[in-house]
Scaffold this motif. Sequence first.
Motif, PDB file in Angstrom:
ATOM      1  N   ALA A  75     -40.608  74.908 -16.715  1.00 34.01           N
ATOM      2  CA  ALA A  75     -41.395  74.826 -15.481  1.00 34.01           C
ATOM      3  C   ALA A  75     -40.920  73.670 -14.603  1.00 34.01           C
ATOM      4  O   ALA A  75     -41.548  73.351 -13.606  1.00 34.01           O
ATOM      5  CB  ALA A  75     -42.876  74.669 -15.817  1.00 34.01           C
ATOM      6  N   LYS A  76     -39.818  73.044 -15.030  1.00 31.27           N
ATOM      7  CA  LYS A  76     -39.182  71.950 -14.291  1.00 31.27           C
ATOM      8  C   LYS A  76     -40.057  70.694 -14.218  1.00 31.27           C
ATOM      9  O   LYS A  76     -40.002  69.942 -13.254  1.00 31.27           O
ATOM     10  CB  LYS A  76     -38.737  72.401 -12.912  1.00 31.27           C
ATOM     11  CG  LYS A  76     -37.770  73.587 -12.963  1.00 31.27           C
ATOM     12  CD  LYS A  76     -37.084  73.800 -11.662  1.00 31.27           C
ATOM     13  CE  LYS A  76     -36.190  75.026 -11.644  1.00 31.27           C
ATOM     14  NZ  LYS A  76     -35.359  75.295 -12.733  1.00 31.27           N
ATOM     15  N   LEU A  77     -40.841  70.477 -15.283  1.00 28.86           N
ATOM     16  CA  LEU A  77     -41.668  69.278 -15.338  1.00 28.86           C
ATOM     17  C   LEU A  77     -40.883  68.094 -15.884  1.00 28.86           C
ATOM     18  O   LEU A  77     -41.292  66.953 -15.708  1.00 28.86           O
ATOM     19  CB  LEU A  77     -42.917  69.521 -16.174  1.00 28.86           C
ATOM     20  CG  LEU A  77     -43.844  70.634 -15.679  1.00 28.86           C
ATOM     21  CD1 LEU A  77     -45.051  70.765 -16.581  1.00 28.86           C
ATOM     22  CD2 LEU A  77     -44.270  70.392 -14.238  1.00 28.86           C
ATOM     23  N   SER A  78     -39.766  68.380 -16.573  1.00 26.21           N
ATOM     24  CA  SER A  78     -38.914  67.320 -17.105  1.00 26.21           C
ATOM     25  C   SER A  78     -37.545  67.886 -17.437  1.00 26.21           C
ATOM     26  O   SER A  78     -37.425  69.046 -17.822  1.00 26.21           O
ATOM     27  CB  SER A  78     -39.521  66.730 -18.383  1.00 26.21           C
ATOM     28  OG  SER A  78     -38.682  65.720 -18.904  1.00 26.21           O
ATOM     29  N   GLU A  79     -36.537  67.053 -17.282  1.00 28.46           N
ATOM     30  CA  GLU A  79     -35.192  67.440 -17.705  1.00 28.46           C
ATOM     31  C   GLU A  79     -34.967  67.114 -19.168  1.00 28.46           C
ATOM     32  O   GLU A  79     -34.120  67.707 -19.819  1.00 28.46           O
ATOM     33  CB  GLU A  79     -34.146  66.721 -16.847  1.00 28.46           C
ATOM     34  CG  GLU A  79     -34.155  67.166 -15.405  1.00 28.46           C
ATOM     35  CD  GLU A  79     -33.129  66.432 -14.563  1.00 28.46           C
ATOM     36  OE1 GLU A  79     -32.259  65.747 -15.124  1.00 28.46           O
ATOM     37  OE2 GLU A  79     -33.221  66.541 -13.330  1.00 28.46           O
ATOM     38  N   LYS A  80     -35.739  66.159 -19.691  1.00 28.81           N
ATOM     39  CA  LYS A  80     -35.532  65.686 -21.060  1.00 28.81           C
ATOM     40  C   LYS A  80     -36.649  66.175 -21.978  1.00 28.81           C
ATOM     41  O   LYS A  80     -37.826  66.108 -21.632  1.00 28.81           O
ATOM     42  CB  LYS A  80     -35.509  64.160 -21.108  1.00 28.81           C
ATOM     43  CG  LYS A  80     -34.392  63.532 -20.330  1.00 28.81           C
ATOM     44  CD  LYS A  80     -34.508  62.032 -20.410  1.00 28.81           C
ATOM     45  CE  LYS A  80     -33.567  61.342 -19.456  1.00 28.81           C
ATOM     46  NZ  LYS A  80     -33.802  59.891 -19.440  1.00 28.81           N
TER      47      LYS A  80
END
Length: 171
Positions: A75-80
């Motif tokens: 959901a593109k809340l974090s890349e990591k």
Amino acid sequence: MTKQAIMTQIYLIRHGIAVERNEDIKDETRPLTDKGRQKTTEIGQKLGEMGVKFDIILSSPLVRAWETAEILQKAKLSEKISEFAPLAPGGSLQAWVNWWLNSCYNKDEHSLALVGHQPDLGEWAELLIWGSSRDKITVKKAGIIGLTLPQTVTPIGQGELFLLTSPKWLL
């Protein structure tokens, strides 16, 4: 002019709806159900619409939590995203505090997601807020507790609650 304190936002997120416990499947390998994936995806989208972003998502190694973390990442809340064993049932809050002190202490503001299990997440929230466990906070499946922690070497009892919601209220 007073220097503003550095704060960390912690989102304690319980895994989504998982396959029921049964003799045929080990607890560690229980995956999310289709409904659990759908609801968790909707939660991730809603958080994204609200502008929530995480510097990192730490997840329990259990399948249902890891799948939840992956959905939040998609959901593109974090890349990591990283597996974090102390988030498994019965894990140690102190182990997380030690990680936090080594990773975030005296750095810019941070926003972290910790994906795990109940009753541990409720207990961790109580310890971070009140300094003791009171068995009062329950996190529903795919529910979220949001805490703000000051950058201090002893965050236990220093947290401030800013969010406690079930998926029903968020969606």
